[in-house]
Design an enzyme around this catalytic site. Structure first.
Site, PDB file in Angstrom:
ATOM      1  NE  ARG A 173     123.573  32.075  50.117  1.00  0.00           N
ATOM      2  CZ  ARG A 173     123.350  31.927  48.922  1.00  0.00           C
ATOM      3  NH1 ARG A 173     123.720  31.065  48.531  1.00  0.00           N
ATOM      4  NH2 ARG A 173     123.415  33.273  47.867  1.00  0.00           N
ATOM      5  CD  GLU A 231     130.199  27.858  50.703  1.00  0.00           C
ATOM      6  OE1 GLU A 231     130.528  28.847  50.027  1.00  0.00           O
ATOM      7  OE2 GLU A 231     128.821  27.402  51.014  1.00  0.00           O
ATOM      8  CG  HIS A 265     128.584  28.721  46.625  1.00  0.00           C
ATOM      9  ND1 HIS A 265     128.331  29.550  48.369  1.00  0.00           N
ATOM     10  CD2 HIS A 265     127.117  28.989  46.343  1.00  0.00           C
ATOM     11  CE1 HIS A 265     127.308  30.347  47.925  1.00  0.00           C
ATOM     12  NE2 HIS A 265     126.832  29.792  47.573  1.00  0.00           N
ATOM     13  CG  ASP A 313     126.900  24.358  44.734  1.00  0.00           C
ATOM     14  OD1 ASP A 313     128.093  24.325  44.329  1.00  0.00           O
ATOM     15  OD2 ASP A 313     126.814  25.144  44.209  1.00  0.00           O
ATOM     16  NE  ARG A 369     112.317  34.945  40.544  1.00  0.00           N
ATOM     17  CZ  ARG A 369     112.570  36.585  41.222  1.00  0.00           C
ATOM     18  NH1 ARG A 369     112.926  36.009  42.881  1.00  0.00           N
ATOM     19  NH2 ARG A 369     112.030  37.385  41.463  1.00  0.00           N
TER      20      ARG A 369
END
Length: 303
Positions: free
Chosen positions: A229, A258, A277, A253, A148
């Site tokens: 990811r 994290e 993120h 990103d 998508r």
């Protein structure tokens, strides 16, 4: 029924849930505090910073539904939840435009050296020729995972006159033809692309799938962007490729840990941008995600 929400969710979704359930907002609570609370709730709603593994699921003795206010489910043990009779929900299409637009933002920002130019001006320097960059227009963009989000990135890049190629072993050829993406092997994409845009999930098979060997295959002076990811890209190898100049720039990103350590080596590099993120972090996406998730849960539990 009672609903526990551990991370910030758009108020529109919370308001919908409040019409049906007793809602508790547990923003800022530690993981241990959430585990202690969840025993009293039938519904648990999280985002990416709240791992829902076996211990959390076992603590939620009344749980009937777990909602992820976003796409990724790699931090939720969905198999174990379903074994316990708990339905897991996410929102697969809520952030498509948001993530895709951030991908283009990072491409343009890195390729035109916007951040270092901005920093130089604020330091009193006015070096018009010192920040000559590259156009996105008419480049070859390689997309890893043409789902998508990857498909939307392809569409946006095509608006810049880009030639779009892709690696996706699950994408039917007829779908690729329809969206104008030429499917290739991973190695072919790496060797051909001027720009690599990564949108894959993190699995045991995809961890560090872009390492030194793969980065060495990429064109001299090419660019890499990861909005999938953290952990898909070997960050030590990426650092070396950027430091040596083999890659001209990168935009991430997501990172493997994290939040990253304050002394993360990639922070040294002007040709690497890292955002926290925020792919889904647009007001429009957050509202869409919150409403969709709330309605999915309500529909399921009202059956």
């Amino acid at each position: 029924m009672k609903c526990l929400i551990t991370e910030l969710v758009h108020p529109s979704g919370v308001d919908i849930l409040k019409q049906h359930y007793d809602v508790t907002l547990a923003y800022g609570k530690s993981l241990d505090e959430v585990k202690a609370m969840v025993k009293d709730y039938e519904i648990l709603i999280v985002r990416s910073d709240t791992p829902v593994q076996k211990d959390m699921i076992d603590a939620g003795v009344k749980l009937k539904a777990i909602g992820m206010a976003g796409i990724g489910l790699n931090h939720i043990d969905t198999k174990y939840a379903e074994e316990k009779g708990i339905k897991v929900f996410n929102v697969k299409d809520g952030s498509i435009d948001s993530v895709a637009e951030l991908a283009l933002t990072l491409m343009l920002t890195v390729m035109r050296k916007v951040n270092p130019a901005n920093n130089a001006v604020k330091q009193g320097k006015w070096d018009k020729m010192g920040f000559t960059g590259n156009l996105l227009t008419e480049k070859t963009v390689g997309i890893l995972a043409v789902g998508r989000i990857g498909s939307r990135v392809a569409q946006l890049c095509q608006g810049f006159g880009c030639n779009v190629i892709g690696y996706d072993p699950y994408l039917p050829q007829e779908v690729a033809d329809k969206i104008g993406v030429k499917l290739m092997s991973l190695d072919e994409v790496l060797k051909t692309a001027d720009i690599l845009s990564i949108h894959m999930p993190l699995t045991p098979e995809t961890k560090h799938m872009i390492g030194k060997k793969q980065l060495d295959m990429m064109k001299e002076g090419s660019f890499l962007f990861n909005l999938g990811r953290g952990g898909l890209v070997d960050e030590d190898a990426l650092y070396d490729a950027l430091k040596s100049g083999h890659l001209a720039g990168a935009g991430l990103d997501v990172v493997e840990v994290e939040p990253p350590a304050p002394d993360h080596k990639l922070f040294e590099l002007d040709n690497c941008i890292i955002t926290c993120h925020i792919g889904a972090g647009s007001y429009e996406a957050q509202e869409k995600i919150a409403k969709s998730l709330a309605n999915q849960i309500i529909e399921y539990l009202s059956k």
